[in-house]
Design an enzyme around this catalytic site. Structure first.
Site, mmCIF file in Angstrom:
data_model
loop_
_atom_site.group_PDB
_atom_site.id
_atom_site.type_symbol
_atom_site.label_atom_id
_atom_site.label_comp_id
_atom_site.label_asym_id
_atom_site.label_seq_id
_atom_site.Cartn_x
_atom_site.Cartn_y
_atom_site.Cartn_z
ATOM 1 N N LYS A 1 -6.811 -5.884 4.310
ATOM 2 C CA LYS A 1 -5.704 -6.144 3.379
ATOM 3 C C LYS A 1 -4.426 -6.472 4.136
ATOM 4 O O LYS A 1 -3.779 -7.480 3.872
ATOM 5 C CB LYS A 1 -5.474 -4.908 2.497
ATOM 6 C CG LYS A 1 -4.152 -4.910 1.753
ATOM 7 C CD LYS A 1 -4.023 -3.724 0.829
ATOM 8 C CE LYS A 1 -3.117 -2.615 1.305
ATOM 9 N NZ LYS A 1 -1.704 -2.938 1.492
ATOM 10 N N ASN A 2 -4.079 -5.620 5.092
ATOM 11 C CA ASN A 2 -2.782 -5.783 5.747
ATOM 12 C C ASN A 2 -2.732 -6.961 6.714
ATOM 13 O O ASN A 2 -1.639 -7.389 7.110
ATOM 14 C CB ASN A 2 -2.377 -4.482 6.451
ATOM 15 C CG ASN A 2 -1.957 -3.411 5.457
ATOM 16 O OD1 ASN A 2 -1.887 -3.675 4.249
ATOM 17 N ND2 ASN A 2 -1.694 -2.216 5.944
ATOM 18 N N ARG B 1 -6.115 -1.626 -5.537
ATOM 19 C CA ARG B 1 -5.167 -2.476 -4.805
ATOM 20 C C ARG B 1 -5.640 -2.713 -3.383
ATOM 21 O O ARG B 1 -5.341 -3.753 -2.793
ATOM 22 C CB ARG B 1 -3.779 -1.802 -4.738
ATOM 23 C CG ARG B 1 -2.970 -1.926 -6.019
ATOM 24 C CD ARG B 1 -1.601 -1.305 -5.823
ATOM 25 N NE ARG B 1 -0.975 -1.812 -4.612
ATOM 26 C CZ ARG B 1 -0.064 -1.167 -3.905
ATOM 27 N NH1 ARG B 1 0.352 0.004 -4.299
ATOM 28 N NH2 ARG B 1 0.443 -1.701 -2.816
ATOM 29 N N ARG C 1 11.596 3.660 0.835
ATOM 30 C CA ARG C 1 11.175 2.304 1.193
ATOM 31 C C ARG C 1 12.263 1.243 1.023
ATOM 32 O O ARG C 1 12.149 0.317 0.219
ATOM 33 C CB ARG C 1 9.911 1.922 0.443
ATOM 34 C CG ARG C 1 8.810 2.949 0.638
ATOM 35 C CD ARG C 1 7.466 2.450 0.265
ATOM 36 N NE ARG C 1 6.842 1.711 1.365
ATOM 37 C CZ ARG C 1 5.618 1.221 1.306
ATOM 38 N NH1 ARG C 1 4.902 1.361 0.228
ATOM 39 N NH2 ARG C 1 5.100 0.588 2.335
ATOM 40 N N ARG D 1 4.457 -3.697 -2.570
ATOM 41 C CA ARG D 1 5.495 -3.764 -1.545
ATOM 42 C C ARG D 1 5.441 -5.076 -0.748
ATOM 43 O O ARG D 1 6.465 -5.640 -0.381
ATOM 44 C CB ARG D 1 5.297 -2.563 -0.607
ATOM 45 C CG ARG D 1 6.060 -2.590 0.679
ATOM 46 C CD ARG D 1 7.439 -2.008 0.540
ATOM 47 N NE ARG D 1 8.153 -2.069 1.800
ATOM 48 C CZ ARG D 1 9.433 -1.784 1.935
ATOM 49 N NH1 ARG D 1 10.137 -1.391 0.907
ATOM 50 N NH2 ARG D 1 10.028 -1.883 3.101
ATOM 51 N N CYS E 1 3.524 1.519 -3.413
ATOM 52 C CA CYS E 1 3.255 2.949 -3.385
ATOM 53 C C CYS E 1 4.558 3.745 -3.439
ATOM 54 O O CYS E 1 5.537 3.388 -2.787
ATOM 55 C CB CYS E 1 2.518 3.325 -2.105
ATOM 56 S SG CYS E 1 0.905 2.564 -1.977
ATOM 57 N N ASP F 1 -1.485 5.496 7.258
ATOM 58 C CA ASP F 1 -2.406 5.189 6.154
ATOM 59 C C ASP F 1 -3.689 6.027 6.207
ATOM 60 O O ASP F 1 -4.446 6.053 5.243
ATOM 61 C CB ASP F 1 -2.767 3.693 6.167
ATOM 62 C CG ASP F 1 -1.618 2.830 5.669
ATOM 63 O OD1 ASP F 1 -0.657 3.384 5.107
ATOM 64 O OD2 ASP F 1 -1.683 1.602 5.842
HETATM 65 C C1 UD1 Z 1 3.054 -1.512 6.354
HETATM 66 C C2 UD1 Z 1 1.668 -1.462 5.745
HETATM 67 C C3 UD1 Z 1 1.385 -0.070 5.202
HETATM 68 C C4 UD1 Z 1 1.637 0.992 6.260
HETATM 69 C C5 UD1 Z 1 2.999 0.808 6.924
HETATM 70 C C6 UD1 Z 1 3.193 1.711 8.123
HETATM 71 C C7 UD1 Z 1 1.306 -3.737 4.960
HETATM 72 C C8 UD1 Z 1 1.203 -4.666 3.804
HETATM 73 N N1 UD1 Z 1 1.603 -2.461 4.679
HETATM 74 O O1 UD1 Z 1 3.984 -1.232 5.317
HETATM 75 O O2 UD1 Z 1 0.021 -0.044 4.784
HETATM 76 O O3 UD1 Z 1 1.605 2.266 5.660
HETATM 77 O O4 UD1 Z 1 3.159 -0.543 7.381
HETATM 78 O O5 UD1 Z 1 2.183 1.493 9.057
HETATM 79 O O6 UD1 Z 1 1.112 -4.123 6.091
HETATM 80 N N2 UD1 Z 1 11.902 1.019 6.645
HETATM 81 C C9 UD1 Z 1 13.265 1.028 6.490
HETATM 82 N N3 UD1 Z 1 13.896 -0.150 6.203
HETATM 83 C C10 UD1 Z 1 13.219 -1.311 6.040
HETATM 84 C C11 UD1 Z 1 11.825 -1.319 6.219
HETATM 85 C C12 UD1 Z 1 11.202 -0.139 6.535
HETATM 86 O O7 UD1 Z 1 13.911 2.067 6.599
HETATM 87 O O8 UD1 Z 1 13.855 -2.333 5.755
HETATM 88 C C13 UD1 Z 1 11.205 2.275 6.963
HETATM 89 C C14 UD1 Z 1 10.201 2.681 5.891
HETATM 90 O O9 UD1 Z 1 10.823 3.353 4.821
HETATM 91 C C15 UD1 Z 1 9.266 3.552 6.686
HETATM 92 C C16 UD1 Z 1 9.238 2.873 8.052
HETATM 93 O O10 UD1 Z 1 10.400 2.060 8.102
HETATM 94 O O11 UD1 Z 1 9.798 4.848 6.815
HETATM 95 C C17 UD1 Z 1 8.033 2.010 8.319
HETATM 96 O O12 UD1 Z 1 7.787 1.149 7.242
HETATM 97 P P1 UD1 Z 1 7.174 -0.308 7.420
HETATM 98 O O13 UD1 Z 1 6.555 -0.473 8.744
HETATM 99 O O14 UD1 Z 1 8.201 -1.298 6.994
HETATM 100 O O15 UD1 Z 1 6.019 -0.305 6.321
HETATM 101 P P2 UD1 Z 1 5.528 -1.559 5.522
HETATM 102 O O16 UD1 Z 1 5.667 -2.765 6.356
HETATM 103 O O17 UD1 Z 1 6.131 -1.551 4.161
#
Ligand code: UD1
Length: 408
Positions: free
Chosen positions: A22-23, A389, A104, A75, A99, A296
Site C-alpha cells: 500500500k505505502n 483500507r 497528524r 491521509r 487514521c 505500523d
Molecule cells: C506514513 C505511512 C504510515 C506510517 C507512517 C510512519 C504512508 C501512506 N503512510 O505516514 O503507514 O505509519 O508513515 O512510518 O506511507 N508530522 C508532523 N508534521 C507533518 C508531517 C508529519 O508533525 O507535516 C509528524 C506526524 O504527526 C508523526 C510523524 O511526523 O508524528 C511521522 O509521520 P509521517 O512520517 O509524516 O507519517 P505519514 O507519512 O503520514
C-alpha cells in the site's frame, strides 16, 4: 454495516502470499500527475486506499482542486498535492483524513512548498482547507525536515521533479518506499539521487512533464509481511509466508527472535513450523523510523507480547494516540498499564476472551483480528472499512490458512 466474526483457537497452516505494498503504491499512483501520459502499475493492491487514490486523481482538473469528500477518507490524499502544485501552479485541498492516531499536522509539507516559492492560505468555511499558489512557478530549494516524514519526503520529492533548479531535501526518511518512488521516477526520466539516505538531491525539469516508459511493480507489503509473521509466531503450524523481504524488516525480525519466536527463512519464504508450541519471552519495543521498528507493526506486536512471559514495555515514539486500542484489549483480558500516551507496560502471558470491538485504525484493526484469532470464543470486529483500507480480502486469505473468520 459489515463486520468480521473471528473465532479463536485455530492453528494456521499452509501458504499465504504477501500482497503489493500500500505505502509503496500510493505515492506512485499520485506521481501519475507528473507524467504526460498514463502510467502502469503492476501488483497494485486492490484495497480501499488505492481505490480512493484512483478516484481522487480521476476527478482532478487543471483548477488544482482536490475532492474534499474523498480526501477526508485517507491521509495519503495529500500525496497528489505535490504534483498538482508543480503542474498547475496552484492547489486547493482539505486537511487530509485517515487514521485517528494523533494530531497528524501537515506543517512540514507546507514549509517545504513555501521554501520552493508557494504561498499557502487557509480557505474559508468548513471543513478546514488550504489554498496554495505559486504564480511565479516553483524553484528548487535547500530544505531540511524539522520532523522526518514519509509522505512529506515523497510529496516534496514529486514537487521538486517539476520545479526549476535543484532541490536538496535533508533529514529525509530512509523508508524503502522512498527509494521505490525515486527508482520509478528515475526510470522514467527524473534525476533523483540519494533516495534511501538522509539527503536527497533532485534536479528539476522546469515544468517539463515526464514521459512514461517503464512500469512500476509494487513490492510485497512489509507491514502485511510483519503482521503475518506475528500470526505465525502465535499460531503457526507449518505456516509458509511467501515474498518475505527480510531486509525491509530488520529490527522487527531481531525482536521476533528476541521474544523467542522460531522461524526459518528460505528463499524469501518465512516458515513457522511448530511456533505455537514455543514459550515466548517479554521484550521491550520502541517504534522508530526505518530501519527501526515500524510504528505500523506496534499494535500487532503488542498482541504478541500479551502472550509472552514477563513484563514488556512498548514505547510508541512516532504517533501519539496510537495506543488507544489498549483499552479494548484489556477488556479482552490482557493486563496492560498505559503509562502515558506513548508508553504501555504489558504483563504476560494473559488469556484473552473474544468480545465486540470496533477497529480504530488500519493497523489496530488488524491487531484486533490477531487478538481474535488467539482468544477463547468469538470476537466481533466492526468498522472494518478501516481494515479494508490496507489489507485486501483479509478474511478470505486468512481462511485459506485455517483461520475461522467471517465477513457478515
Ligand atoms: C506514513 C505511512 C504510515 C506510517 C507512517 C510512519 C504512508 C501512506 N503512510 O505516514 O503507514 O505509519 O508513515 O512510518 O506511507 N508530522 C508532523 N508534521 C507533518 C508531517 C508529519 O508533525 O507535516 C509528524 C506526524 O504527526 C508523526 C510523524 O511526523 O508524528 C511521522 O509521520 P509521517 O512520517 O509524516 O507519517 P505519514 O507519512 O503520514
Amino acid at each position: 454495516m459489515a463486520k468480521f466474526l473471528v473465532k479463536g483457537g485455530r492453528l494456521l497452516e499452509g501458504e499465504i502470499e504477501i500482497n503489493g505494498s500500500k505505502n509503496a503504491a500510493l505515492p506512485v499512483l499520485a506521481s501519475s500527475l507528473l507524467f504526460k501520459e498514463k502510467i502502469e502499475i503492476e501488483n497494485l493492491p486492490n484495497i480501499e486506499d488505492t481505490k480512493r487514490m484512483k478516484e481522487l486523481i480521476g476527478k482532478l482538473g487543471a483548477d488544482g482542486k482536490i475532492d474534499y469528500e474523498i480526501a477526508k477518507k485517507f491521509r495519503a490524499s495529500i500525496l497528489p498535492v505535490g504534483g498538482v502544485i508543480a503542474r498547475f501552479g496552484k492547489a486547493a485541498f482539505p486537511h487530509p483524513g485517515g487514521c485517528v492516531i494523533g494530531e497528524r499536522p501537515i506543517d512540514v509539507f507546507l514549509d517545504g512548498w513555501k521554501a520552493m516559492g508557494a504561498k499557502t492560505e487557509l480557505s474559508e468555511g468548513a471543513p478546514t482547507g488550504y489554498v496554495i499558489a505559486a504564480p511565479e512557478g516553483l524553484s528548487g530549494a535547500d530544505y531540511t525536515f524539522k520532523i522526518p516524514s514519509v509522505t512529506g519526503t515523497e510529496a516534496l520529492m514529486m514537487t521538486a521533479v517539476l520545479a526549476k533548479g535543484t532541490t536538496i531535501l535533508r533529514n529525509a526518511v530512509l523508508e524503502p518506499e522512498i527509494k521505490y518512488l525515486a527508482d520509478f521516477l528515475n526510470a522514467n526520466g527524473a534525476k533523483i539521487s540519494g533516495a534511501g539516505t538522509a539527503t536527497i538531491k533532485i534536479e528539476g525539469r522546469s515544468g517539463k512533464l515526464l514521459e512514461y516508459g517503464a512500469p512500476f511493480t509494487a513490492p510485497p507489503d512489509r507491514i502485511e509481511a510483519g503482521s503475518f509473521a506475528i500470526m505465525g509466531a502465535l499460531l503457526g503450524k507449518n505456516l509458509r509466508i511467501k515474498n518475505f523481504v527480510a531486509e525491509e524488516l530488520p529490527t522487527f525480525l531481531a525482536l521476533l527472535s528476541n521474544v523467542g519466536a522460531e522461524y526459518v527463512l528460505e528463499d524469501n519464504v518465512l516458515i513457522f513450523k511448530d511456533a505455537h508450541k514455543k514459550t515466548l519471552r517479554a521484550s521491550n519495543v520502541t517504534t522508530k523510523e526505518f530501519p527501526g521498528f515500524p510504528t505500523d507493526l506496534q499494535a500487532p506486536f503488542t498482541i504478541l507480547l500479551t502472550q509472552a512471559e514477563g513484563q514488556s514495555l512498548v514505547h510508541e515514539t512516532v504517533f501519539e494516540g496510537r495506543l488507544n486500542y489498549i483499552q479494548d484489549l484489556n477488556k479482552m483480558g490482557s493486563r496492560i498499564t498505559l503509562c502515558d500516551p506513548h508508553r504501555a507496560i504489558i504483563y504476560g502471558p494473559a488469556k484473552l476472551s473474544g468480545r465486540a470491538m470496533a477497529s480504530p485504525d488500519i493497523r489496530a484493526g488488524l491487531a484486533f483480528i490477531i487478538a481474535g484469532l488467539i482468544a477463547e470464543g468469538e470476537s466481533a470486529i466492526e468498522n472494518i472499512y478501516q481494515i479494508d483500507r490496507g489489507y485486501e480480502r483479509i478474511d478470505e486469505r486468512l481462511r485459506n490458512i485455517g483461520a475461522d473468520i467471517k465477513r457478515i
